[in-house]
Motif scaffolding. Structure first.
Motif, PDB file in Angstrom:
ATOM      1  N   THR A 271     -28.198  34.255   0.906  1.00 31.03           N
ATOM      2  CA  THR A 271     -27.234  33.168   0.760  1.00 31.03           C
ATOM      3  C   THR A 271     -27.185  32.356   2.042  1.00 31.03           C
ATOM      4  OG1 THR A 271     -25.339  34.503   1.497  1.00 31.03           O
ATOM      5  CG2 THR A 271     -25.807  34.458  -0.871  1.00 31.03           C
ATOM      6  N   VAL A 272     -26.863  31.079   1.873  1.00 26.35           N
ATOM      7  CA  VAL A 272     -26.670  30.154   2.984  1.00 26.35           C
ATOM      8  C   VAL A 272     -25.271  29.557   2.856  1.00 26.35           C
ATOM      9  CG1 VAL A 272     -27.456  28.027   4.098  1.00 26.35           C
ATOM     10  CG2 VAL A 272     -29.134  29.625   3.130  1.00 26.35           C
ATOM     11  N   ASN A 273     -24.563  29.522   3.963  1.00 29.71           N
ATOM     12  CA  ASN A 273     -23.220  28.948   4.012  1.00 29.71           C
ATOM     13  C   ASN A 273     -23.339  27.469   4.359  1.00 29.71           C
ATOM     14  OD1 ASN A 273     -20.658  28.065   4.676  1.00 29.71           O
ATOM     15  ND2 ASN A 273     -20.242  29.673   6.166  1.00 29.71           N
ATOM     16  N   GLU A 274     -23.238  26.612   3.347  1.00 29.64           N
ATOM     17  CA  GLU A 274     -23.350  25.167   3.541  1.00 29.64           C
ATOM     18  C   GLU A 274     -21.958  24.544   3.528  1.00 29.64           C
ATOM     19  OE1 GLU A 274     -25.991  23.421   0.718  1.00 29.64           O
ATOM     20  OE2 GLU A 274     -27.723  24.647   1.319  1.00 29.64           O
ATOM     21  N   ASP A 275     -21.418  24.293   4.710  1.00 30.25           N
ATOM     22  CA  ASP A 275     -20.111  23.651   4.828  1.00 30.25           C
ATOM     23  C   ASP A 275     -19.024  24.440   4.105  1.00 30.25           C
ATOM     24  OD1 ASP A 275     -18.832  21.664   6.195  1.00 30.25           O
ATOM     25  OD2 ASP A 275     -19.507  20.020   4.924  1.00 30.25           O
ATOM     26  N   GLY A 276     -19.145  25.779   4.155  1.00 33.95           N
ATOM     27  CA  GLY A 276     -18.132  26.639   3.554  1.00 33.95           C
ATOM     28  C   GLY A 276     -18.432  27.088   2.144  1.00 33.95           C
ATOM     29  N   ILE A 277     -19.462  26.533   1.514  1.00 32.77           N
ATOM     30  CA  ILE A 277     -19.854  26.901   0.151  1.00 32.77           C
ATOM     31  C   ILE A 277     -21.113  27.757   0.204  1.00 32.77           C
ATOM     32  CG2 ILE A 277     -20.569  26.046  -2.111  1.00 32.77           C
ATOM     33  CD1 ILE A 277     -17.674  25.426  -1.428  1.00 32.77           C
ATOM     34  N   SER A 278     -21.142  28.852  -0.549  1.00 40.10           N
ATOM     35  CA  SER A 278     -22.306  29.729  -0.579  1.00 40.10           C
ATOM     36  C   SER A 278     -23.360  29.198  -1.535  1.00 40.10           C
ATOM     37  CB  SER A 278     -21.904  31.144  -1.020  1.00 40.10           C
ATOM     38  OG  SER A 278     -21.029  31.742  -0.104  1.00 40.10           O
ATOM     39  N   ARG A 279     -24.602  29.173  -1.073  1.00 37.84           N
ATOM     40  CA  ARG A 279     -25.743  28.828  -1.914  1.00 37.84           C
ATOM     41  C   ARG A 279     -26.649  30.053  -2.008  1.00 37.84           C
ATOM     42  NH1 ARG A 279     -23.148  24.500  -3.833  1.00 37.84           N
ATOM     43  NH2 ARG A 279     -22.710  22.952  -2.198  1.00 37.84           N
ATOM     44  N   LEU A 280     -26.991  30.433  -3.237  1.00 37.58           N
ATOM     45  CA  LEU A 280     -27.792  31.629  -3.477  1.00 37.58           C
ATOM     46  C   LEU A 280     -29.240  31.242  -3.769  1.00 37.58           C
ATOM     47  CD1 LEU A 280     -27.977  34.727  -4.026  1.00 37.58           C
ATOM     48  CD2 LEU A 280     -27.370  34.216  -6.409  1.00 37.58           C
ATOM     49  N   PHE A 281     -30.169  31.981  -3.150  1.00 44.86           N
ATOM     50  CA  PHE A 281     -31.600  31.759  -3.342  1.00 44.86           C
ATOM     51  C   PHE A 281     -32.274  33.106  -3.603  1.00 44.86           C
ATOM     52  CE2 PHE A 281     -29.888  28.625  -0.451  1.00 44.86           C
ATOM     53  CZ  PHE A 281     -30.394  27.421  -0.924  1.00 44.86           C
ATOM     54  N   ALA A 282     -33.388  33.081  -4.337  1.00 42.20           N
ATOM     55  CA  ALA A 282     -34.122  34.315  -4.599  1.00 42.20           C
ATOM     56  C   ALA A 282     -35.602  34.011  -4.794  1.00 42.20           C
ATOM     57  CB  ALA A 282     -33.564  35.028  -5.829  1.00 42.20           C
ATOM     58  N   GLY A 286     -42.748  36.008  -3.522  1.00 44.40           N
ATOM     59  CA  GLY A 286     -42.884  34.751  -2.804  1.00 44.40           C
ATOM     60  C   GLY A 286     -42.630  33.497  -3.607  1.00 44.40           C
ATOM     61  N   GLU A 287     -42.383  33.647  -4.915  1.00 43.29           N
ATOM     62  CA  GLU A 287     -42.147  32.490  -5.766  1.00 43.29           C
ATOM     63  C   GLU A 287     -40.669  32.406  -6.134  1.00 43.29           C
ATOM     64  OE1 GLU A 287     -44.367  30.176  -6.550  1.00 43.29           O
ATOM     65  OE2 GLU A 287     -45.793  31.267  -5.264  1.00 43.29           O
ATOM     66  N   PRO A 288     -40.106  31.180  -6.215  1.00 46.52           N
ATOM     67  CA  PRO A 288     -38.684  31.036  -6.550  1.00 46.52           C
ATOM     68  C   PRO A 288     -38.338  31.663  -7.893  1.00 46.52           C
ATOM     69  CG  PRO A 288     -39.572  28.973  -5.719  1.00 46.52           C
ATOM     70  CD  PRO A 288     -40.744  29.881  -5.919  1.00 46.52           C
ATOM     71  N   VAL A 289     -37.173  32.305  -7.931  1.00 48.86           N
ATOM     72  CA  VAL A 289     -36.655  32.925  -9.145  1.00 48.86           C
ATOM     73  C   VAL A 289     -35.597  32.012  -9.740  1.00 48.86           C
ATOM     74  CG1 VAL A 289     -35.390  34.906 -10.080  1.00 48.86           C
ATOM     75  CG2 VAL A 289     -37.113  35.250  -8.292  1.00 48.86           C
ATOM     76  N   ALA A 290     -35.663  31.795 -11.047  1.00 45.18           N
ATOM     77  CA  ALA A 290     -34.643  30.991 -11.715  1.00 45.18           C
ATOM     78  C   ALA A 290     -33.308  31.720 -11.650  1.00 45.18           C
ATOM     79  CB  ALA A 290     -35.035  30.740 -13.167  1.00 45.18           C
ATOM     80  N   LEU A 291     -32.272  30.977 -11.271  1.00 42.84           N
ATOM     81  CA  LEU A 291     -30.935  31.541 -11.157  1.00 42.84           C
ATOM     82  C   LEU A 291     -29.964  30.724 -12.005  1.00 42.84           C
ATOM     83  CD1 LEU A 291     -30.816  32.092  -7.287  1.00 42.84           C
ATOM     84  CD2 LEU A 291     -31.067  33.869  -9.025  1.00 42.84           C
ATOM     85  N   PRO A 292     -28.935  31.364 -12.533  1.00 50.73           N
ATOM     86  CA  PRO A 292     -27.938  30.607 -13.294  1.00 50.73           C
ATOM     87  C   PRO A 292     -27.115  29.716 -12.373  1.00 50.73           C
ATOM     88  CG  PRO A 292     -27.195  32.855 -12.970  1.00 50.73           C
ATOM     89  CD  PRO A 292     -28.603  32.797 -12.448  1.00 50.73           C
ATOM     90  N   ASP A 293     -26.510  28.703 -12.942  1.00 46.59           N
ATOM     91  CA  ASP A 293     -25.595  27.870 -12.167  1.00 46.59           C
ATOM     92  C   ASP A 293     -24.368  28.688 -11.778  1.00 46.59           C
ATOM     93  OD1 ASP A 293     -27.234  25.650 -12.382  1.00 46.59           O
ATOM     94  OD2 ASP A 293     -26.266  24.950 -14.221  1.00 46.59           O
ATOM     95  N   LEU A 294     -24.006  28.611 -10.511  1.00 55.72           N
ATOM     96  CA  LEU A 294     -22.829  29.327 -10.014  1.00 55.72           C
ATOM     97  C   LEU A 294     -21.731  28.328  -9.700  1.00 55.72           C
ATOM     98  CD1 LEU A 294     -24.469  31.874  -7.542  1.00 55.72           C
ATOM     99  CD2 LEU A 294     -23.581  32.342  -9.812  1.00 55.72           C
ATOM    100  N   ALA A 328     -33.967  39.127 -14.962  1.00 59.88           N
ATOM    101  CA  ALA A 328     -34.918  39.047 -16.077  1.00 59.88           C
ATOM    102  C   ALA A 328     -34.479  38.035 -17.120  1.00 59.88           C
ATOM    103  CB  ALA A 328     -35.095  40.424 -16.712  1.00 59.88           C
ATOM    104  N   THR A 329     -33.158  37.875 -17.283  1.00 60.34           N
ATOM    105  CA  THR A 329     -32.636  36.972 -18.314  1.00 60.34           C
ATOM    106  C   THR A 329     -31.876  35.789 -17.732  1.00 60.34           C
ATOM    107  OG1 THR A 329     -30.547  38.192 -18.507  1.00 60.34           O
ATOM    108  CG2 THR A 329     -32.400  38.937 -19.874  1.00 60.34           C
ATOM    109  N   THR A 330     -31.666  35.781 -16.391  1.00 60.73           N
ATOM    110  CA  THR A 330     -30.841  34.798 -15.668  1.00 60.73           C
ATOM    111  C   THR A 330     -29.393  34.790 -16.148  1.00 60.73           C
ATOM    112  OG1 THR A 330     -31.276  32.865 -17.068  1.00 60.73           O
ATOM    113  CG2 THR A 330     -32.872  33.348 -15.315  1.00 60.73           C
ATOM    114  N   GLU A 331     -28.937  35.901 -16.735  1.00 60.27           N
ATOM    115  CA  GLU A 331     -27.565  35.979 -17.211  1.00 60.27           C
ATOM    116  C   GLU A 331     -26.618  36.284 -16.056  1.00 60.27           C
ATOM    117  OE1 GLU A 331     -24.691  38.572 -20.264  1.00 60.27           O
ATOM    118  OE2 GLU A 331     -26.780  39.170 -19.923  1.00 60.27           O
TER     119      GLU A 331
END
Length: 614
Positions: A271-282, A286-294, A328-331
């Motif tokens: 996670t990255v703290n961008e101006d107080g908001i957490s952004r999640l990455f995965a 080595g390839e980006p993983v699809a993540l649900p909208d948070l 696996a399901t991005t749930e």
């Protein structure tokens, strides 16, 4: 008619969440029944959470799973005294086994008593655990390797001034990673060879000046580990340390702080703290993983097992919940349900910035009530001070309750706050009660510039450092405030520096000032020195067992005011420490604080000076 209790989260969580090794269960400490106990819940959401411990006067803080998934290691203290002891309990329940026989001392999993992220404190074979403790010398925190079968302990000794923490053991069982901290922005990582009984601690990240290093998870082949570091710069980046070369390869270098990282097999998440908001990455291989909208909010205690990520998630309008993502399901799935059952339209805060006395801009979250009309405002000052105000259903719904009653909240990140770079964070060092007073005065100037704010109805509130700042505002900027509430706030920097936990005392000279050689300086910066100037109504709340800001800190300011015949409300919670472990105590205290503020900010006010901030 609603009251604060209607807005309070139905449970509050402590420290971390932990995934079982197979990713099927999540463990956490929460207080739906009163004090914080240990719970486990199925990740699938197929059943309710199950309570594992049933403490009466103790509160669970940190938790971790054994490698075989059959046991849970946790720490707990007694009525807020922060003398945490480690316990082992079967995941099916039963009587916990205390691992120590020392009557006191603080025992810590991971790098902090406040949090504990995913790397396990167990040895890979499950036969031992690693933790830190000040059992040998109250002023020194060592690292211990504890054999669960024999009870034998191997000790890695530290020295005064360096808080040594246990990281994790490499998958091959050979290397113990440690972290030694000197204040809030200077730390080194070290390594101990567990295959050599007398091997000393070897520092891996030695440096000049101040640099931050935070340990992360090991590589599966034990060839190295992930870490966060700032290299003496402004923000924490994510890197990978190689045992073979001793070099760090940069992996993620954003213009904000990387806050946490977790791995499972080929998956790496951070996670990255961008101006107080957490952004999640995965990433996976080595390839980006699809993540649900948070939702826009704050992620804490990120961990991973199998294809599951687990963490705590909170927003400005929903309290902390244990949340999982099935990669696996991005749930996205909420494992817990802590939201209050109140039929009110919550307010989303606005991130604003206001100018202060030295040309800097102070970021702040503004919660404005719905509708028109002139409003009172509470200036809410966060603790730390090296911490950050973020939108996460703050103080268990206190802001939303105040707003529902027509009172706005401005919650600034004044100098000393984290999240905005090392330089900004360092501005508070040895300057408590100094330049940040100008930040508070300019917050009031900003509020007075809003046509919907009543300048005669501005109050101030805060806990810990925020309590100190509240007392400083009331005593040194007395004309600006209609009311104030201090929760566990120090009133005298000299006596505070002499009474903090012994493991902290070596840091005091660099943090606030040396009580032995700079007594006059510390008193000059202390609210107690200016207590005679306080005229606004004041409410002081204190835990009797607080080891960080001892009860005498609140006693002093209350006695000083009462000697002058000033009416000050003073509530002491005999079974609490620095904050609240018992939900009922917290609901009562925050409800009383809210009602005290509202009594002076909804309809009443008092004359204020109209001069600009200094």
């Amino acid at each position: 008619m609603t009251e604060y209790r209607d807005f309070a989260a139905r449970q509050r969580f402590r420290a971390n969440v932990a995934l079982s090794p197979d990713g099927a269960w999540v463990a956490y400490a929460a207080n739906p029944e009163g004090r914080a106990d240990l719970h486990v819940a199925p990740v699938s959401g197929s059943g309710p959470a199950r309570r594992i411990t049933h403490h009466t006067d103790q509160a669970v803080r940190q938790v971790a799973w054994s490698p075989d998934g059959r046991h849970l290691l946790y720490t707990a203290d007694f009525q807020g005294d922060e003398q945490f002891q480690p316990y082992l309990v079967d995941v099916e329940g039963g009587t916990p086994r205390r691992l120590t026989d020392a009557p006191g001392g603080q025992h810590v999993l991971g790098s902090s008593i406040f949090t504990f992220d995913c790397p396990s404190p167990f040895t890979p074979d499950g036969r031992g655990v690693v933790y830190a403790a000040n059992d040998r010398d109250p002023a020194v925190q060592d690292v211990l390797v504890h054999d669960l079968g024999t009870g034998a302990v191997r000790r890695v000794e530290s020295v005064p001034g360096t808080l040594l923490h246990a990281g994790s053991v490499s998958p091959d069982g050979r290397w113990l990673l440690t972290r030694g901290t000197r204040g809030n922005s200077d730390a080194d990582l070290g390594l101990v060879d567990l295959h050599e009984p007398d091997a000393p601690l070897r520092v891996l990240t030695g440096h000049e000046g101040k640099q931050q290093h935070v340990d992360g998870p090991w590589a599966a082949d034990s060839s190295g580990f992930l870490l966060l570091r700032d290299r003496g710069g402004e923000f924490l980046s994510l890197g990978e340390y190689s045992l073979a070369t001793g070099e760090v390869t940069d992996l993620v270098t954003p213009s904000w702080d990387v806050e946490q990282v977790a791995t499972s097999g080929a998956v790496r998440a951070w996670t990255v703290n961008e101006d107080g908001i957490s952004r999640l990455f995965a990433l996976r291989d080595g390839e980006p993983v699809a993540l649900p909208d948070l939702p826009s909010g704050v992620i804490e205690s990120l961990c991973a097992a199998g294809d599951v990520l687990a963490f705590r998630l909170a927003t400005a309008t929903r309290p902390h919940e244990v949340v999982v993502i099935d990669l696996a399901t991005t749930e996205l799935r909420y494992v817990t349900s802590s939201a209050p059952r109140v039929d009110v339209a919550f307010v989303e805060p606005e991130l604003i910035r206001y100018p202060t006395h030295d040309g800097r801009e102070v970021p702040a979250w503004l919660y404005r009530p719905h509708g028109d009309g002139v409003r009172g405002v509470v200036l809410s000052i966060h603790g730390g001070p090296e911490a950050q105000e973020r939108p996460h259903y703050n103080y268990s719904g206190l802001y939303q309750y105040l707003v529902s009653q027509g009172v706005a909240v401005l919650a600034p990140n004044v100098r000393g706050s984290t999240g905005y770079g090392r330089t900004y964070q360092g501005l508070i060092l040895r300057d408590f009660g100094g330049d940040e007073l100008g930040d508070f005065a300019h917050a009031v100037a900003y509020l007075r510039g809003l046509d919907w704010v009543d300048p005669g109805r501005i109050g101030v509130w805060g806990g810990s450092y925020g309590g100190f700042a509240t007392l400083s505002c009331l005593s040194r900027l007395p004309s600006l405030w209609a009311v104030g509430v201090s929760l566990v706030g120090p009133s005298n920097l000299l006596t505070m520096a002499r009474s903090v936990p012994e493991t902290w005392r070596a840091e005091m000279a660099d943090w606030v000032g040396d009580p032995d050689t700079e007594a006059d300086f510390l008193l000059e910066r202390s609210p107690i020195t200016y207590a005679d100037a306080i005229t606004a109504p004041l409410f002081v709340i204190q835990g009797a067992n607080d080891p960080r800001v001892v009860k005498a800190e609140s006693d002093q300011i209350v006695a000083s005011l009462r000697e002058r015949g000033v009416d000050v409300r003073y509530d002491v919670y005999e079974d609490e420490g620095h904050g609240f472990a018992n939900r009922e105590n917290e609901v009562r205290a925050l409800g009383d604080a809210a009602d005290f503020l509202l009594a002076h900010l909804v309809h009443s006010g008092r004359p204020v000076e109209t001069s600009n901030a200094r």
